[in-house]
Each structure stands twice: as structure tokens, then as C-alpha cells.
Design an enzyme around this catalytic site. Sequence first.
Site, mmCIF file in Angstrom:
data_model
loop_
_atom_site.group_PDB
_atom_site.id
_atom_site.type_symbol
_atom_site.label_atom_id
_atom_site.label_comp_id
_atom_site.label_asym_id
_atom_site.label_seq_id
_atom_site.Cartn_x
_atom_site.Cartn_y
_atom_site.Cartn_z
ATOM 1 N N GLY A 12 0.770 -1.122 0.274
ATOM 2 C CA GLY A 12 -0.083 -0.060 0.062
ATOM 3 C C GLY A 12 0.866 1.340 0.179
ATOM 4 O O GLY A 12 0.327 2.451 0.430
ATOM 5 N N ASN A 14 1.444 3.171 -2.628
ATOM 6 C CA ASN A 14 0.748 3.974 -3.523
ATOM 7 C C ASN A 14 -0.541 4.794 -2.768
ATOM 8 O O ASN A 14 -0.779 5.828 -3.015
ATOM 9 C CB ASN A 14 0.356 3.283 -4.942
ATOM 10 C CG ASN A 14 1.507 3.318 -5.808
ATOM 11 O OD1 ASN A 14 1.853 4.308 -6.230
ATOM 12 N ND2 ASN A 14 2.064 2.164 -6.073
ATOM 13 N N MET A 91 -4.234 -6.678 -7.220
ATOM 14 C CA MET A 91 -3.819 -7.701 -7.971
ATOM 15 C C MET A 91 -4.914 -8.900 -8.394
ATOM 16 O O MET A 91 -4.567 -9.844 -9.038
ATOM 17 C CB MET A 91 -2.859 -8.630 -6.971
ATOM 18 C CG MET A 91 -1.304 -7.691 -6.743
ATOM 19 S SD MET A 91 -0.829 -6.961 -8.184
ATOM 20 C CE MET A 91 0.422 -6.215 -7.484
ATOM 21 N N ASN A 108 -5.721 3.202 -12.866
ATOM 22 C CA ASN A 108 -4.657 2.057 -12.286
ATOM 23 C C ASN A 108 -3.352 2.773 -12.427
ATOM 24 O O ASN A 108 -3.062 3.469 -13.417
ATOM 25 C CB ASN A 108 -4.987 0.889 -13.137
ATOM 26 C CG ASN A 108 -3.935 -0.281 -12.736
ATOM 27 O OD1 ASN A 108 -3.637 -0.615 -11.679
ATOM 28 N ND2 ASN A 108 -3.155 -0.746 -13.867
ATOM 29 N N HIS A 110 0.437 1.351 -13.166
ATOM 30 C CA HIS A 110 1.231 0.184 -13.658
ATOM 31 C C HIS A 110 2.784 0.600 -13.580
ATOM 32 O O HIS A 110 3.068 1.580 -14.182
ATOM 33 C CB HIS A 110 0.753 -0.261 -15.095
ATOM 34 C CG HIS A 110 1.462 -1.347 -15.596
ATOM 35 N ND1 HIS A 110 1.188 -2.796 -15.010
ATOM 36 C CD2 HIS A 110 2.388 -1.652 -16.415
ATOM 37 C CE1 HIS A 110 1.807 -3.691 -15.642
ATOM 38 N NE2 HIS A 110 2.855 -3.044 -16.469
ATOM 39 N N GLU A 148 -11.969 -3.143 -20.483
ATOM 40 C CA GLU A 148 -11.851 -4.474 -20.439
ATOM 41 C C GLU A 148 -10.465 -5.221 -20.911
ATOM 42 O O GLU A 148 -10.177 -6.263 -20.671
ATOM 43 C CB GLU A 148 -13.206 -4.905 -21.321
ATOM 44 C CG GLU A 148 -12.800 -4.921 -22.747
ATOM 45 C CD GLU A 148 -13.180 -3.267 -23.325
ATOM 46 O OE1 GLU A 148 -13.400 -2.503 -22.427
ATOM 47 O OE2 GLU A 148 -13.030 -3.216 -24.639
ATOM 48 N N GLU A 178 9.610 5.533 -6.280
ATOM 49 C CA GLU A 178 9.967 6.833 -5.633
ATOM 50 C C GLU A 178 9.924 8.006 -6.675
ATOM 51 O O GLU A 178 9.452 9.216 -6.657
ATOM 52 C CB GLU A 178 11.367 6.692 -5.163
ATOM 53 C CG GLU A 178 11.269 6.298 -3.791
ATOM 54 C CD GLU A 178 12.742 5.844 -3.251
ATOM 55 O OE1 GLU A 178 13.015 5.502 -2.145
ATOM 56 O OE2 GLU A 178 13.663 6.248 -3.999
ATOM 57 N N ALA A 180 8.401 7.819 -9.944
ATOM 58 C CA ALA A 180 7.499 7.787 -10.859
ATOM 59 C C ALA A 180 5.933 7.664 -10.433
ATOM 60 O O ALA A 180 5.123 8.512 -10.044
ATOM 61 C CB ALA A 180 7.502 6.962 -12.036
#
Length: 201
Positions: A12, A14, A91, A108, A110, A148, A178, A180
Amino acid sequence: MVNIAVFVSGGGTNLQALIDAQTSGRLHSGRIRLVLASNPGAYALERAKNAGIPGVVCSRKELGSQGGFEAAISKELEAHGIELIVLAGFMSILSENFTKQWPERIINVHPSLIPSFCGKGFYGLKVHEAALSYGVKVTGATVHFVNEIPDGGRIIAQKAVEILPGDTPEVLQKRVMEQAEWVLLPHAVEQVAAQMEKERA
Ligand code: GAR
């Protein structure tokens, strides 16, 4: 203010970046009203508790089916009046049946520069292992809307991060976070929430 839910599965960090942005006022067009974890052991739930944000668990395994899992999630979202969902290291897979109910309302983060090292099977450390084994010299992070197609929705923001000699997946993961992820995600969430506020004004 836009009511935000953050979906988590692990450490966690983020989520913490979003909480910190809220505290400092960098995230001011939305408020985190709910943290939803895919497993009861997620440390992210501790972070939510420390910040006074309600935390709930919806486990795909315990709920038995994808339909049951998504029905439980939807019930929580409705109960908390959620308008925007942020996947921050979540996840579990969300089906098209779910994502189509939230068009450009799920964000999201990534840990690569999409379209590199993304899609099915690319998550967490695996992404950094793949970047190192391919031998790319630059990687980064992407914040995008969820549709989707796994990691296929419209890109909101990207930031490049250098790969250095001797990097391990763990070292690279930390640098990408850190430099990005922790910068991009709060900024993008504020941008989307501000736009939503503007549209309903
Ligand atoms: C982050 O690096 C995030 O980008 C990644 O998982 C990590 C979660 O860390 N997400 C994905 O790989 C999604 N495909 P956190 O729990 O400390 O935020």
C-alpha cells in the site's frame, strides 16, 4: 468533492502516497472514503486504519465466484457513495461486466511504460524482472483508465525512470515507485477528480 475508493492487495505505498497528498492538500478535489483490500493480510489496511479511512476486505477466493466477488465490491461502493475507483497495486482481476459499469471511472497505476511489459501476467516485481531481462535502459510508470483490456485503457500520465548497472528487480521497483508512481498517481487522481467536479458544476 469526489468520493474515492482505493483498491489494494499488498504494502500500500501508493495508497500512502494518496493519503499524504490528501493531507498536504495536493489532492483536494476528491476524498478517499474507502480502502478495499483483496486479502485480509494486506498491510495497506493498516495504513487506512492509521489514516482513519474505513477498510473492507473482498476476497475472490472466499466469495467463491467472480460474480459474487464483484457483487460484494459493488455493494461496498454503493454503501460508501463511491464515484471514482483507484487501483493501487490491486492484484485481483475485474471482469468486463464490472469495468463497463465504470467507464473512465477506474484508474490504475502500472510499473512500466505501457505498452511495454504490461498485460496478462505482468504485475508487481515480475514487471521489473521482465524489463531487466530484456535489457531496456529506460522504464517507468503509467497511470491509465481501466477498461476490459488488461492495461489497455486510455493513458493519463507516464514518467520515465533510468535503469542503472547492477539493478535488481527490487532496487528497480523502489526507484520506479519513488521517482514515478508516488508522484504520478496522486497528480493524476487530482486531475481526474477536478475534471469530474467541473463537469457536474
Ligand atoms: C506497484 O508497483 C504497482 O504499480 C504495482 O504493484 C505495486 C504495488 O505496490 N501494480 C501492478 O503491477 C498492477 N499491474 P504498493 O502496494 O506498495 O502500492
